[in-house]
Design a protein around this motif. Structure first.
Motif, PDB file in Angstrom:
ATOM      1  N   ASN A 135       4.834   8.897 -13.859  1.00  0.00           N
ATOM      2  CA  ASN A 135       4.427   7.901 -14.859  1.00  0.00           C
ATOM      3  C   ASN A 135       4.279   6.507 -14.264  1.00  0.00           C
ATOM      4  O   ASN A 135       3.333   5.774 -14.585  1.00  0.00           O
ATOM      5  CB  ASN A 135       5.424   7.886 -16.019  1.00  0.00           C
ATOM      6  N   ILE A 136       5.196   6.148 -13.403  1.00  0.00           N
ATOM      7  CA  ILE A 136       5.112   4.830 -12.762  1.00  0.00           C
ATOM      8  C   ILE A 136       3.900   4.753 -11.850  1.00  0.00           C
ATOM      9  O   ILE A 136       3.161   3.764 -11.841  1.00  0.00           O
ATOM     10  CB  ILE A 136       6.413   4.527 -11.990  1.00  0.00           C
ATOM     11  N   LEU A 137       3.661   5.815 -11.087  1.00  0.00           N
ATOM     12  CA  LEU A 137       2.495   5.829 -10.192  1.00  0.00           C
ATOM     13  C   LEU A 137       1.187   5.798 -10.984  1.00  0.00           C
ATOM     14  O   LEU A 137       0.224   5.128 -10.599  1.00  0.00           O
ATOM     15  CB  LEU A 137       2.551   7.057  -9.286  1.00  0.00           C
ATOM     16  N   LYS A 138       1.160   6.506 -12.082  1.00  0.00           N
ATOM     17  CA  LYS A 138      -0.037   6.514 -12.936  1.00  0.00           C
ATOM     18  C   LYS A 138      -0.303   5.121 -13.496  1.00  0.00           C
ATOM     19  O   LYS A 138      -1.457   4.668 -13.566  1.00  0.00           O
ATOM     20  CB  LYS A 138       0.144   7.516 -14.071  1.00  0.00           C
ATOM     21  N   GLU A 139       0.755   4.425 -13.873  1.00  0.00           N
ATOM     22  CA  GLU A 139       0.603   3.076 -14.409  1.00  0.00           C
ATOM     23  C   GLU A 139       0.113   2.109 -13.337  1.00  0.00           C
ATOM     24  O   GLU A 139      -0.727   1.241 -13.597  1.00  0.00           O
ATOM     25  CB  GLU A 139       1.934   2.600 -14.989  1.00  0.00           C
ATOM     26  N   LEU A 140       0.619   2.243 -12.127  1.00  0.00           N
ATOM     27  CA  LEU A 140       0.134   1.419 -11.023  1.00  0.00           C
ATOM     28  C   LEU A 140      -1.356   1.640 -10.788  1.00  0.00           C
ATOM     29  O   LEU A 140      -2.116   0.691 -10.570  1.00  0.00           O
ATOM     30  CB  LEU A 140       0.917   1.754  -9.743  1.00  0.00           C
ATOM     31  N   LYS A 141      -1.759   2.888 -10.844  1.00  0.00           N
ATOM     32  CA  LYS A 141      -3.167   3.236 -10.644  1.00  0.00           C
ATOM     33  C   LYS A 141      -4.040   2.641 -11.747  1.00  0.00           C
ATOM     34  O   LYS A 141      -5.123   2.102 -11.482  1.00  0.00           O
ATOM     35  CB  LYS A 141      -3.313   4.766 -10.626  1.00  0.00           C
ATOM     36  N   SER A 142      -3.569   2.713 -12.972  1.00  0.00           N
ATOM     37  CA  SER A 142      -4.359   2.206 -14.109  1.00  0.00           C
ATOM     38  C   SER A 142      -4.540   0.693 -14.043  1.00  0.00           C
ATOM     39  O   SER A 142      -5.512   0.156 -14.571  1.00  0.00           O
ATOM     40  CB  SER A 142      -3.700   2.597 -15.433  1.00  0.00           C
ATOM     41  N   LYS A 143      -3.598   0.012 -13.380  1.00  0.00           N
ATOM     42  CA  LYS A 143      -3.683  -1.445 -13.244  1.00  0.00           C
ATOM     43  C   LYS A 143      -4.344  -1.858 -11.928  1.00  0.00           C
ATOM     44  O   LYS A 143      -4.385  -3.047 -11.599  1.00  0.00           O
ATOM     45  CB  LYS A 143      -2.274  -2.047 -13.289  1.00  0.00           C
ATOM     46  N   ASN A 144      -4.843  -0.867 -11.177  1.00  0.00           N
ATOM     47  CA  ASN A 144      -5.505  -1.126  -9.888  1.00  0.00           C
ATOM     48  C   ASN A 144      -4.602  -1.888  -8.916  1.00  0.00           C
ATOM     49  O   ASN A 144      -5.054  -2.778  -8.186  1.00  0.00           O
ATOM     50  CB  ASN A 144      -6.814  -1.892 -10.097  1.00  0.00           C
ATOM     51  N   ILE A 145      -3.309  -1.537  -8.916  1.00  0.00           N
ATOM     52  CA  ILE A 145      -2.356  -2.170  -8.009  1.00  0.00           C
ATOM     53  C   ILE A 145      -2.267  -1.344  -6.727  1.00  0.00           C
ATOM     54  O   ILE A 145      -2.000  -0.135  -6.776  1.00  0.00           O
ATOM     55  CB  ILE A 145      -0.971  -2.283  -8.673  1.00  0.00           C
ATOM     56  N   THR A 146      -2.507  -1.975  -5.603  1.00  0.00           N
ATOM     57  CA  THR A 146      -2.451  -1.283  -4.315  1.00  0.00           C
ATOM     58  C   THR A 146      -1.055  -0.701  -4.097  1.00  0.00           C
ATOM     59  O   THR A 146      -0.053  -1.417  -4.165  1.00  0.00           O
ATOM     60  CB  THR A 146      -2.782  -2.255  -3.168  1.00  0.00           C
ATOM     61  N   THR A 147      -1.019   0.597  -3.842  1.00  0.00           N
ATOM     62  CA  THR A 147       0.254   1.305  -3.667  1.00  0.00           C
ATOM     63  C   THR A 147       0.243   2.035  -2.331  1.00  0.00           C
ATOM     64  O   THR A 147      -0.694   2.782  -2.033  1.00  0.00           O
ATOM     65  CB  THR A 147       0.480   2.305  -4.817  1.00  0.00           C
ATOM     66  N   LEU A 148       1.290   1.803  -1.532  1.00  0.00           N
ATOM     67  CA  LEU A 148       1.379   2.397  -0.203  1.00  0.00           C
ATOM     68  C   LEU A 148       2.655   3.223  -0.083  1.00  0.00           C
ATOM     69  O   LEU A 148       3.663   2.913  -0.716  1.00  0.00           O
ATOM     70  CB  LEU A 148       1.414   1.304   0.873  1.00  0.00           C
ATOM     71  N   HIS A 407      -1.417  -7.364   5.700  1.00  0.00           N
ATOM     72  CA  HIS A 407      -2.093  -8.649   5.902  1.00  0.00           C
ATOM     73  C   HIS A 407      -3.523  -8.591   5.352  1.00  0.00           C
ATOM     74  O   HIS A 407      -3.972  -9.495   4.658  1.00  0.00           O
ATOM     75  CB  HIS A 407      -2.160  -9.000   7.398  1.00  0.00           C
ATOM     76  N   LYS A 408      -4.223  -7.527   5.671  1.00  0.00           N
ATOM     77  CA  LYS A 408      -5.613  -7.384   5.229  1.00  0.00           C
ATOM     78  C   LYS A 408      -5.699  -7.320   3.711  1.00  0.00           C
ATOM     79  O   LYS A 408      -6.597  -7.890   3.103  1.00  0.00           O
ATOM     80  CB  LYS A 408      -6.234  -6.141   5.865  1.00  0.00           C
ATOM     81  N   LYS A 409      -4.757  -6.596   3.095  1.00  0.00           N
ATOM     82  CA  LYS A 409      -4.773  -6.477   1.637  1.00  0.00           C
ATOM     83  C   LYS A 409      -4.475  -7.815   0.960  1.00  0.00           C
ATOM     84  O   LYS A 409      -5.117  -8.179  -0.015  1.00  0.00           O
ATOM     85  CB  LYS A 409      -3.750  -5.425   1.169  1.00  0.00           C
ATOM     86  N   THR A 412      -7.435 -10.091   1.291  1.00  0.00           N
ATOM     87  CA  THR A 412      -8.521  -9.642   0.419  1.00  0.00           C
ATOM     88  C   THR A 412      -8.306 -10.125  -1.012  1.00  0.00           C
ATOM     89  O   THR A 412      -9.254 -10.527  -1.708  1.00  0.00           O
ATOM     90  CB  THR A 412      -8.596  -8.087   0.406  1.00  0.00           C
ATOM     91  N   HIS A 413      -7.038 -10.135  -1.456  1.00  0.00           N
ATOM     92  CA  HIS A 413      -6.725 -10.524  -2.839  1.00  0.00           C
ATOM     93  C   HIS A 413      -6.578 -12.032  -2.999  1.00  0.00           C
ATOM     94  O   HIS A 413      -6.537 -12.526  -4.119  1.00  0.00           O
ATOM     95  CB  HIS A 413      -5.420  -9.854  -3.282  1.00  0.00           C
ATOM     96  N   ALA A 414      -6.447 -12.741  -1.867  1.00  0.00           N
ATOM     97  CA  ALA A 414      -6.178 -14.181  -1.947  1.00  0.00           C
ATOM     98  C   ALA A 414      -7.354 -14.942  -2.555  1.00  0.00           C
ATOM     99  O   ALA A 414      -8.500 -14.553  -2.434  1.00  0.00           O
ATOM    100  CB  ALA A 414      -5.885 -14.715  -0.559  1.00  0.00           C
TER     101      ALA A 414
END
Length: 414
Positions: A135-148, A407-409, A412-414
């Motif tokens: 559920n937490i991973l699905k929520e991260l995905k729905s918010k387009n949050i980079t997850t590693l 660093h690249k991520k 990119t978001h900055a």
């Protein structure tokens, strides 16, 4: 299957509240989450730039630590959240100064997942080694949050790679990139059509190397060693201590000293250990400590990594039960290591055994023989220790690879 999972989470949550009435560890698990969201709201604002690190327990925290500390030095303007699933990890690292806040991960219900991610709004989420909460991973995905995932390791017997694990594969597909420890993990992920993978190795090598660069002095321990041969036994369980006690009581010479740091630290178990020793033994917490004692029992937490710096030989506990504890910590100080037979799931143990830096024992006789051999053959002891040290040096560097990606991520978001 997702429906069954969500029902199971609620049932488990209910049962844990009942068990908590009778179990101290579960009580910490439940009570530690009571004011979780109120605490998060106090520490994080919608305008904060936040990076979130999740660690199952203390071992995973130590893997994530080099990344956390490197990130903080590079991006001091970010807030860092560290979460734990296990009380044992949280209780020891709840005051970790590098993080802006350390707390528990909420139970993985849909409601909790939505509220948690909305509250902290991380720019980046990093899971260390494992723990895949759908559920937490699905929520991260729905918010387009980079997850590693960092220092990941996968085995063929995990649900993802079984016929019944298709629904769990969806959790893996929420990760943008995997930094795994070995080729086997990469191949297993490739087989289920996941390809954003780097073989970076294990960040624990960076962590244990850093330990050798810090001040490892401990008051009294230097005086206790008194230029004698020192065996440090770390994270010992009952069976480990039984073998060590037999050696100390019947085999050890006056030129040998022992530092024992048990896995379980409570007055009853500590006193039980002390009372079984016929040689003079003292507790680290004692106000009056004799340097003439032959055994020093560590009844405090957080000292083990420094203690190994005083060792000529290390015994790492857990190998006669739950599985060995961290053998990289003594290896980084270039000392030979002794372990019990339960090491199958630990790649570093296989490697160090193959190199000759680590010896597996199954009985009193084998422990006695191994210690005596190492003490009587100084060159062999130093050679084995050298193999251990070289193994650490040859495998560090995962942190730099992961930080480069981060660093690249961030840019990119900055």
């Amino acid at each position: 299957m997702s429906l069954f999972y969500n029902i199971a989470v609620y049932i488990v949550g209910f049962l844990l509240k009942i068990i908590a009435l009778f179990n101290k560890k579960i009580n910490l698990f439940i009570n530690g989450r009571k004011n979780l969201f109120e605490d998060l709201n106090e520490h994080f604002a919608p305008t904060d730039r936040t990076i979130w690190f999740h660690c199952a327990s203390l071992g995973e925290f130590e893997q994530g630590r080099p990344i956390i500390e490197n990130f903080k030095s590079s991006y001091p303007g970010f807030k860092i959240l560290v979460t734990f699933f296990s009380p044992s990890g949280y209780q020891i690292r709840k005051d970790y100064p590098i993080a802006d806040f350390v707390t528990y991960l909420p139970l993985d219900t849909k409601r909790n997942a939505k509220k948690f991610i909305q509250t902290i709004n991380p720019e980046l989420a990093i899971f260390v080694k494992y723990e895949f909460w759908p559920n937490i991973l699905k929520e991260l995905k729905s918010k387009n949050i980079t997850t590693l995932l960092v220092s990941g390791i996968f085995r063929q017997d995990q649900a993802f790679f079984k016929w019944y694990g298709s629904w769990m594969k969806k959790s893996l597909q929420t990760f943008e990139h995997f930094f795994v420890q070995n080729e086997t993990s990469k191949r297993l992920l490739n087989n289920i059509n996941i390809h954003d993978i780097s073989i970076s190795g294990d960040t624990r090598f960076d962590r244990v190397f850093e330990i050798t660069q810090q001040n490892n002095h401990i008051d009294f321990v230097k005086d206790f060693t008194n230029k004698k041969s020192i065996l440090v036994a770390g994270s010992t369980w009952d069976k480990d201590e039984e073998l060590l006690i037999e050696y100390i009581n019947t085999q050890a010479s006056e030129n040998e000293k022992f530092i024992i740091a048990p896995h379980t630290i409570n007055p009853k178990s500590i006193n039980n250990l002390k009372n079984k020793l016929t040689k003079e033994a003292i507790l680290f917490s004692s106000k009056t400590k004799s340097t003439e004692a032959q055994v020093l029992i560590i009844d405090s937490i957080g000292m083990l990594t420094k203690l190994y710096s005083y060792a000529n030989i290390a015994y790492v506990g857990g190998g006669f039960g739950v599985g060995i504890h961290n053998i990289l910590e003594p290896a980084t100080f270039g000392i030979p290591i002794i372990i019990g037979p339960n090491y199958v799931k630990f790649n570093e143990a296989h490697d160090l055994i193959k190199l000759g830096a680590c010896q597996v024992i199954h009985s009193n006789i084998e422990l006695n023989t191994t210690i005596k051999y190492l003490l009587e053959n100084k060159l062999e002891k130093e050679t084995k220790g050298g193999f251990a040290k070289k193994y650490i040096l040859n495998n560090k560097g995962a942190t730099a690879q992961i930080i480069s990606y981060i660093h690249k991520k961030i840019h990119t978001h900055a």
